[in-house]
Design a protein around this motif. Structure first.
Motif, short mmCIF file in Angstrom:
data_model
loop_
_atom_site.label_atom_id
_atom_site.label_comp_id
_atom_site.label_asym_id
_atom_site.label_seq_id
_atom_site.Cartn_x
_atom_site.Cartn_y
_atom_site.Cartn_z
N GLU A 308 -9.99 -1.45 4.14
CA GLU A 308 -9.60 -1.31 2.73
C GLU A 308 -8.15 -0.85 2.63
OE1 GLU A 308 -12.44 1.39 1.11
OE2 GLU A 308 -13.94 -0.16 0.77
N ASP A 309 -7.29 -1.73 2.17
CA ASP A 309 -5.92 -1.35 1.87
C ASP A 309 -5.66 -1.55 0.38
OD1 ASP A 309 -5.86 -4.08 1.66
OD2 ASP A 309 -4.36 -4.42 3.22
N THR A 310 -4.45 -1.26 -0.06
CA THR A 310 -4.15 -1.36 -1.49
C THR A 310 -4.29 -2.79 -2.00
OG1 THR A 310 -1.80 -1.55 -0.91
CG2 THR A 310 -2.61 0.63 -1.51
N PRO A 346 -2.48 6.79 -5.18
CA PRO A 346 -1.99 6.37 -3.86
C PRO A 346 -1.10 7.43 -3.24
CG PRO A 346 -0.73 5.29 -5.58
CD PRO A 346 -1.84 6.04 -6.27
N ARG A 347 -1.31 7.68 -1.97
CA ARG A 347 -0.44 8.60 -1.23
C ARG A 347 0.74 7.81 -0.67
NH1 ARG A 347 -3.63 11.25 3.36
NH2 ARG A 347 -3.67 9.05 3.94
N THR A 348 1.73 8.55 -0.27
CA THR A 348 2.90 7.92 0.33
C THR A 348 2.49 7.11 1.56
OG1 THR A 348 4.36 9.67 -0.46
CG2 THR A 348 5.16 8.34 1.38
N GLN A 349 1.50 7.62 2.32
CA GLN A 349 1.04 6.92 3.50
C GLN A 349 0.51 5.53 3.14
OE1 GLN A 349 0.76 8.09 7.01
NE2 GLN A 349 0.54 5.86 7.13
N THR A 354 1.41 -0.50 3.14
CA THR A 354 1.47 -1.81 2.51
C THR A 354 2.81 -2.51 2.74
OG1 THR A 354 0.04 -0.89 0.78
CG2 THR A 354 1.04 -3.02 0.32
N LEU A 355 3.83 -1.75 3.03
CA LEU A 355 5.17 -2.31 3.23
C LEU A 355 5.27 -3.02 4.58
CD1 LEU A 355 7.32 0.72 2.01
CD2 LEU A 355 6.85 -1.39 0.75
N PRO A 356 6.25 -3.91 4.73
CA PRO A 356 6.50 -4.47 6.06
C PRO A 356 6.67 -3.36 7.08
CG PRO A 356 7.77 -5.65 4.42
CD PRO A 356 7.13 -4.49 3.71
N LEU A 403 1.30 -11.53 2.88
CA LEU A 403 2.24 -10.65 3.58
C LEU A 403 1.54 -9.55 4.36
CD1 LEU A 403 4.92 -10.22 0.76
CD2 LEU A 403 4.86 -11.91 2.61
N ARG A 404 0.20 -9.50 4.29
CA ARG A 404 -0.55 -8.40 4.92
C ARG A 404 -0.28 -8.34 6.43
NH1 ARG A 404 -5.97 -9.10 3.20
NH2 ARG A 404 -6.04 -7.25 1.86
N ARG A 405 -0.18 -9.48 7.08
CA ARG A 405 0.01 -9.50 8.53
C ARG A 405 1.31 -8.84 8.96
NH1 ARG A 405 -3.05 -12.91 11.70
NH2 ARG A 405 -4.58 -14.21 10.64
N ARG A 406 2.27 -8.71 8.06
CA ARG A 406 3.56 -8.08 8.40
C ARG A 406 3.58 -6.60 8.06
NH1 ARG A 406 7.74 -11.45 5.10
NH2 ARG A 406 9.12 -9.82 5.97
#
Length: 527
Positions: A308-310, A346-349, A354-356, A403-406
């Motif tokens: 489970e991600d954003t 959402p936390r900073t983590q 979610t970012l590259p 973009l999830r794979r990155r």
């Protein structure tokens, strides 16, 4: 007052129902039925707390008017059920039926128990770190053993099929059981006098009546194969992908393929199948013929790969099926407006995840950027997914799937999965029973945020002990006990005690330092 009159006792009825299931309406129908059928009736209710939406006990006593007139006075009726002295218990859900048994309302010499066999999971079942669901078969057996007679079937399914409330099905089952001295027409007249959803209530009543008379659980609704394939366009693809597997593993892999494709894409499914190939070989060379290791590895791998991600959360929040489900649960009528407000914190983590990968690592190691983002997200945010702006915001987030794979989280999860699969494979070559528990151990890592981190830390701690357990007597059972201790609560107290009892904690310290470093996701630190 003669002796015969003095021996007349009231009919005692307890209704245990969850909030919103019409328990109060059911009690009103029974009171009306009794009053028009020559009985005095008294009803009381005691609302419960902290059980789902609040389980309430409705208690009724019915006393013949003729007996009261012969005695020359009104009867004294009780306000609450007395254990061992209840004639009929009606339970709107299987667990509530079992609770009635536990409280002594149901006894084998006296009580007719009428219960729906569907489940509404309690909060303790939902928040359990593992599968916290109570065994429905055991609950049903306990109800059957405790009652003089049990009438049980899926009443929720009949209520849904007739577009009515579950209380109407319960009322029909009560009539069909023959426990009360009233004709079916008298029950139906009570519904009509209530003037609440009369047509649908009568339909549900009739379904419950016939099911109780039949004395067996009616068949559930069938799903037409053509409709099923239309609802799941990737079913044939999943069947093709699972063709190389046999038995239970084939069923698990087929379900996993559907889940993985919905989560990401066909390429992600191919990654899953490629990872399972070596475990087919391990089963042939080192297995015990049961195929359990392949099955469990496939199950846990599919769950781990669909973490489970954003992006996933946003996708699930805006699905049409979710809006339809919420409308149904809220019983929204035509013409009514429904608003759904989602609370996000959402936390900073999670944002960095979610970012590259490069940007995420920069964010986590840059103090001023983290502090700025911490302040911006400290209070969380309420987003109305039924508004245009709220929906579009989550829609844009859900479209980041390619973009999830990155992303930083993806890289960390894939590295952790590789280490876990290597540990399972290595262990299986010398200790199949232990490898099976290593595969199951992956269930400790789930969710997101603090829950995910706590589960990951416990997993790492146990992974470090696996080399020490190999070759020991009952190694699989020992690790299984440690996993159960890890799932006993959020803290580490039970797990640490279980490890100490095995006497492997100190000798595993050096291994722990190595294994935890290799099995933990990269970039998870808060430095």
């Amino acid at each position: 007052m003669n002796v015969q009159t003095a021996k007349v006792r009231p009919i005692t009825i307890a209704v245990v129902a969850l909030g919103g299931e019409g328990g109060g309406v059911l009690a009103d129908w029974i009171v009306d039925l009794a009053n028009h059928g020559g009985y005095l009736a008294q009803a009381t209710s005691v609302p419960g707390v902290a059980q789902r939406t609040g389980a309430t006990v409705y208690y009724l006593e019915l006393f013949p008017k003729s007996a009261a007139q012969a005695a020359g006075r009104d009867p004294v009726l009780a306000l609450m059920p007395v254990p061992g002295d209840v004639d009929v218990v009606l339970a709107s859900e299987l667990m509530e039926g079992a609770r009635a048994v536990e409280r002594g309302f149901v006894t084998p010499d006296k009580t007719l128990l009428i219960a729906s066999t569907h489940r509404v999971f309690a909060m303790t079942e939902k928040i359990a770190l593992a599968d916290g669901r109570a065994d429905a078969a055991a609950l049903l057996t306990a109800c059957r053993d405790a009652a003089r007679q049990l009438v049980a079937f899926d009443m929720e399914a009949l209520a849904d099929a007739t577009g009515s409330a579950l209380s109407a099905v319960l009322f029909g089952a009560l009539a069909g059981s023959g426990a009360l001295p009233f004709a079916r027409t008298a029950f139906e007249a009570a519904i009509r006098r209530g003037q609440v959803g009369v047509n649908s209530s009568l339909a549900a009543f009739g379904a419950g009546f016939e099911a109780a008379r039949a004395g067996e659980m009616p068949a559930g609704p069938t799903i037409d194969n053509d409709k099923r394939d239309a609802a799941s366009p990737d079913r044939r693809y999943s069947d093709d992908g699972a063709r190389g597997f046999a038995g239970e593993a084939r069923t698990i892999v087929a379900a996993a393929i559907e889940r993985l494709h919905d989560y990401q894409d066909h390429a992600y499914v191919r990654d899953f199948l490629a990872r399972l190939e070596r475990f087919q070989g391990i089963e042939r060379q080192h297995g015990d013929g049961s195929g359990r290791l392949l099955e469990e590895t496939a199950r846990q791998l599919a769950l781990a790969m669909t973490y489970e991600d954003t992006i996933r959360v946003a996708d699930l929040k805006i699905r049409a099926s979710r809006f339809a489900r919420v409308r149904e649960e809220a019983q929204v009528a035509d013409g009514q407006i429904l608003e759904i407000a989602e609370f996000f914190h959402p936390r900073t983590q999670e944002i960095a995840d979610t970012l590259p990968a490069g940007a995420g690592r920069w964010l986590m190691r840059t103090g001023w950027a983290r502090r700025l983002l911490d302040r911006a997200t400290r209070k969380g945010k309420v987003i109305k997914t039924t508004s245009v702006g709220g929906f579009l915001l989550l829609y844009a987030l859900s479209q980041l799937k390619p973009l999830r794979r990155r992303s930083m989280r993806f890289a960390a999860e894939q590295a952790a999965l590789t280490d876990w699969l290597d540990l399972v494979a290595e262990t299986a070559r010398s200790d199949y029973a232990l490898a099976l528990q290593v595969a199951r151990m992956r269930s400790l890592v789930k969710g997101y945020g603090d829950t995910h981190e706590r589960g990951r830390a416990k997993f790492d701690k146990l992974a470090a002990l696996v080399p020490r357990l190999r070759g020991q007597d009952d190694s699989g059972a020992r690790l299984e006990g440690l996993v159960k201790a890890a799932l006993a609560g959020e803290g580490d107290e039970a797990l640490d005690k279980a490890i100490a009892d095995l006497g492997v904690a100190n000798s595993a310290d050096n291994d722990a330092a190595i294994s935890v470093g290799s099995l933990s996701p990269a970039g998870r630190g808060r430095g």
